[in-house]
Scaffold this motif. Structure first.
Motif, PDB file in Angstrom:
ATOM      1  N   THR A  42      86.421  49.527  30.398  1.00 44.45           N
ATOM      2  CA  THR A  42      85.889  50.892  30.284  1.00 44.45           C
ATOM      3  C   THR A  42      86.973  51.926  30.536  1.00 44.45           C
ATOM      4  O   THR A  42      87.079  52.926  29.809  1.00 44.45           O
ATOM      5  CB  THR A  42      84.729  51.104  31.279  1.00 44.45           C
ATOM      6  N   ILE A 213      78.494  56.015  27.210  1.00 47.09           N
ATOM      7  CA  ILE A 213      77.070  55.679  27.072  1.00 47.09           C
ATOM      8  C   ILE A 213      76.799  55.048  25.700  1.00 47.09           C
ATOM      9  O   ILE A 213      76.115  54.020  25.596  1.00 47.09           O
ATOM     10  CB  ILE A 213      76.200  56.941  27.265  1.00 47.09           C
ATOM     11  N   ILE A 214      77.350  55.654  24.643  1.00 49.67           N
ATOM     12  CA  ILE A 214      77.148  55.128  23.294  1.00 49.67           C
ATOM     13  C   ILE A 214      77.791  53.749  23.147  1.00 49.67           C
ATOM     14  O   ILE A 214      77.244  52.849  22.505  1.00 49.67           O
ATOM     15  CB  ILE A 214      77.717  56.101  22.240  1.00 49.67           C
ATOM     16  N   SER A 215      78.973  53.575  23.770  1.00 49.18           N
ATOM     17  CA  SER A 215      79.686  52.293  23.649  1.00 49.18           C
ATOM     18  C   SER A 215      78.887  51.142  24.236  1.00 49.18           C
ATOM     19  O   SER A 215      79.043  49.994  23.821  1.00 49.18           O
ATOM     20  CB  SER A 215      81.059  52.387  24.322  1.00 49.18           C
ATOM     21  N   LYS A 216      78.042  51.435  25.228  1.00 49.39           N
ATOM     22  CA  LYS A 216      77.202  50.392  25.815  1.00 49.39           C
ATOM     23  C   LYS A 216      76.211  49.844  24.794  1.00 49.39           C
ATOM     24  O   LYS A 216      75.770  48.697  24.880  1.00 49.39           O
ATOM     25  CB  LYS A 216      76.436  50.955  27.018  1.00 49.39           C
ATOM     26  N   LYS A 217      75.876  50.687  23.799  1.00 49.91           N
ATOM     27  CA  LYS A 217      74.888  50.304  22.788  1.00 49.91           C
ATOM     28  C   LYS A 217      75.526  49.684  21.547  1.00 49.91           C
ATOM     29  O   LYS A 217      75.006  48.708  20.994  1.00 49.91           O
ATOM     30  CB  LYS A 217      74.060  51.527  22.386  1.00 49.91           C
ATOM     31  N   ILE A 218      76.646  50.266  21.096  1.00 49.97           N
ATOM     32  CA  ILE A 218      77.215  49.835  19.811  1.00 49.97           C
ATOM     33  C   ILE A 218      78.572  49.139  19.944  1.00 49.97           C
ATOM     34  O   ILE A 218      79.135  48.707  18.947  1.00 49.97           O
ATOM     35  CB  ILE A 218      77.342  51.017  18.836  1.00 49.97           C
ATOM     36  N   HIS A 220      82.549  49.131  22.175  1.00 47.54           N
ATOM     37  CA  HIS A 220      83.600  50.124  22.399  1.00 47.54           C
ATOM     38  C   HIS A 220      84.612  50.205  21.268  1.00 47.54           C
ATOM     39  O   HIS A 220      85.458  51.093  21.267  1.00 47.54           O
ATOM     40  CB  HIS A 220      84.328  49.842  23.721  1.00 47.54           C
TER      41      HIS A 220
END
Length: 307
Positions: A42, A213-218, A220
């Motif tokens: 991260t 936050i977005i990287s957690k879904k799609i 990194h």
């Protein structure tokens, strides 16, 4: 009388050059192969996503500095210098790849690769910038016509942002992002945009949090985080540009001026440095974990990052 140099532009171009090297570090050391996200990844993701503003910064600077340029002998001469710089460094790259690194590629293929921007893998930027440079005098005709109408200028930027700042599935025109950055740079120059530095920092931090936050879904390494025209990168790039441009520099810093004058050469030569340095860096790293060159596994990279 020589026109006074803009010290902040020298600063922006120098930092952009450093960011280029940083982005290529992540490119050449296996970061884009990682899928798991832990604290170390991260932090690396945040650093990489700050550095990714490098190309947008160069494009914003281009719009800021060149929005009054017209077709002239000097303008044509400058593009000739640009091309000769590219050709000379590409020939050096050809020689090193063939005779120093011993690549199997033929001289003919490497020579053809100079004109297809493949002998130097970072030369995609040259390909893009040449097209932009040829368009600049005509883009400036538009800017000259609209700069007295601030609202119209903003409207054109909004349209360009809508066309270029969202994933390809939503718009066909995403590769026009250099023109968007050019117009934004020209807008900043013509209207002297300025606000408090704290606002820029808040925007940069906020965008970084949203990206995490977005990287957690799609993931990194989704293209959303690596396409220079995407909306979050656009917002972050403009904020970094404003922040650096607002710093009060009390005196000229000679090494920044030297870097600023040779950013193209630094960029292209960095590929030559990278293919030499990372060949040995990665081979040492792989040897440490007893891996073959084609087997960079995620768990080993994470173990290496944790040491």
């Amino acid at each position: 009388m020589e026109k006074m140099r803009n010290k902040n532009i020298d600063l922006i171009k120098s930092i952009a050059s450093f960011f280029v090297i940083l982005v290529h570090f992540f490119l050449n050391t296996g970061f884009y192969n990682l899928k798991t996200i832990n604290n170390i990844v991260t932090v690396s993701f945040i650093i990489k996503n700050i550095a990714v503003v490098c190309v947008p910064l160069f494009l914003l600077v281009t719009g800021y500095l060149m929005n009054e340029k017209k077709v002239s002998k000097k303008y044509n001469f400058n593009i000739l210098i640009f091309i000769l710089t590219y050709l000379s460094i590409s020939l050096l790259c050809l020689f090193i790849r063939k005779y120093f690194l011993g690549e199997n590629a033929s001289i003919r293929n490497l020579a053809v690769g100079i004109f297809t921007f493949e002998t130097n893998k970072y030369a995609w930027y040259v390909n893009m910038y040449l097209g932009l440079y040829l368009l600049i005098p005509f883009l400036n005709i538009i800017i000259e016509k609209i700069k007295e109408n601030k609202n119209l200028f903003i409207f054109i930027i909004v349209i360009l942002t809508f066309l270029t700042a969202f994933p390809k599935g939503l718009t066909y025109w995403s590769l026009l992002y250099p023109i968007n950055y050019y117009f934004i740079g020209a807008y900043v120059k013509n209207y002297n945009v300025n606000t408090y530095k704290l606002k820029y920092i808040i925007v940069i931090v906020t965008v970084s949090i949203i990206e995490i936050i977005i990287s957690k879904k799609i993931g990194h390494n989704a293209s959303f985080f690596n396409n220079y025209g995407m909306i979050l990168i656009l917002i972050k790039s403009i904020s970094v540009f404003f922040l650096l441009n607002s710093i009060k520099l009390k005196r000229n810093i000679s090494f920044l001026e030297k870097i600023s004058k040779h950013t193209l050469s630094i960029y292209l030569i960095s590929y030559i440095v990278d293919i030499i340095v990372y060949k040995y860096f990665n081979s040492t790293f792989l040897k440490t974990f007893n891996l073959s060159a084609s087997d960079i596994r995620e768990e080993n990279i994470l173990e290496f990052l944790s040491t």
